[in-house]
Scaffold this active site. Sequence first.
Site, PDB file in Angstrom:
ATOM      1  N   HIS A  69       6.328   5.139 -10.139  1.00 51.59           N
ATOM      2  CA  HIS A  69       7.233   5.008  -8.986  1.00 51.59           C
ATOM      3  C   HIS A  69       7.309   3.541  -8.588  1.00 51.59           C
ATOM      4  O   HIS A  69       6.518   3.052  -7.774  1.00 51.59           O
ATOM      5  CB  HIS A  69       6.712   5.852  -7.821  1.00 51.59           C
ATOM      6  CG  HIS A  69       7.645   5.943  -6.662  1.00 51.59           C
ATOM      7  ND1 HIS A  69       8.358   7.087  -6.361  1.00 51.59           N
ATOM      8  CD2 HIS A  69       7.980   5.035  -5.708  1.00 51.59           C
ATOM      9  CE1 HIS A  69       9.084   6.870  -5.269  1.00 51.59           C
ATOM     10  NE2 HIS A  69       8.875   5.631  -4.860  1.00 51.59           N
ATOM     11  N   ASP A 291       4.580   2.558  -5.428  1.00 52.80           N
ATOM     12  CA  ASP A 291       5.814   2.224  -4.700  1.00 52.80           C
ATOM     13  C   ASP A 291       6.054   0.717  -4.721  1.00 52.80           C
ATOM     14  O   ASP A 291       6.626   0.140  -3.794  1.00 52.80           O
ATOM     15  CB  ASP A 291       5.772   2.731  -3.270  1.00 52.80           C
ATOM     16  CG  ASP A 291       7.147   3.121  -2.724  1.00 52.80           C
ATOM     17  OD1 ASP A 291       8.153   2.828  -3.398  1.00 52.80           O
ATOM     18  OD2 ASP A 291       7.208   3.705  -1.630  1.00 52.80           O
TER      19      ASP A 291
END
Length: 406
Positions: A69, A291
């Site tokens: 991610h 992230d």
Amino acid sequence: MSSADSAPLILLKNAELFAPDAQGKCQVLIGAGRVLEIREQGAESPRGIAVEIIDLHGRRVVPGFIDGHVHVTGGGGEGGFATRIPPLPLHRYTHNGVTSVVGLLGTDDCARTVRELVATVLGLREQGLGAWAWCGGYHLPPATLSGDVRSDIAFIDPILGVGELAISDHRSSQPTLDELLRVASEAHVGGLMSGKAGIVHLHLGDGVRGLDLVRRALAQSELPARVFNPTHVNRRRALFAESIELARHGCHVDITAFPVDEGEDAWSAADALQGYLESGAPAERVSVSSDAGGCLPCFDAQGRMSHMDIGSPGALLATIRELLARGLPLQQILPAFTRNVAELLRLPRKGVLAAGADADLLVLDEQSRICDVMLGGRWQVREGQAVARGPLDASPPSFDPGNGNN
């Protein structure tokens, strides 16, 4: 012939190998960008061929991290165009142990495009990084390159699935059950056609509906549970409890290594992974992502961004070091950053160190800091010093192996 093909073999001796399972003291023979053989510690060096022998003096060797991610084109924008985050350079990944990434679009799937995303992924590949992408973004209809999700997955090499489709979030398209099932079926069939993962990577906001939509999708369709891959599941404690139950029913859940303030209704990545492993849920159905490059925003009661942070690739290593400091064994922690991700993404040469696997590996020192990084059989970092650079770097970046958050 590539430079990797023409380079001499590399033999790592006196390596304490975690592949990610604990293998003890081994030799690792590397050539043409792959692991050629895992050898017994006392095996003789190959004869009649050029071999570079490196004695690791008992340091630990682990697979490179797979970060599923990552905002490779940059994230942000919730506070206006001035808050758009620029892309991270290659060394921000590799010097923190990340050797493979899956890039995605988030809130901004309008100004940022799948075309830009795929181009950025291909650029990272040209620099040696393992790189793939999700098509889509937060919203419906999903942003694509070919016109639909199924064709993107089937025909565009780097695209493995669709995501990060937002649910339970004020920034989402507020998808209905039927809309979620339509996207999930497109991803699933695209994966069947191409042999790819074919999953829906779901952004979970902090809304009270939590994972209800996913539970309903599983109960009211024939789609396999593995198609639904919720992320940010540790952002609320009740949401995390829901995610553990989903994992028991076949979903793979993803923990995000974002900062958590004391007293906040959330679990840190270290707390969440430890709690998951202690819950008895299937250990192979959990991963941790960073992230990286994304905006970590906080919103006021009117939905306006009050302040923001930026995700860092170094959060993965920091999470591992925190868990090791608590006494968890390395072989129990590593799969969530390596093999589990590779199996979910159907990348058989990633996430493990075995004959035939890609030679993406890290060497950890006694304090569990990264001192060496190898990417596709080529060193990126040696003894804490950067030895490789991207085409736009004027000089190799400085590197502090003790930072873990560069």
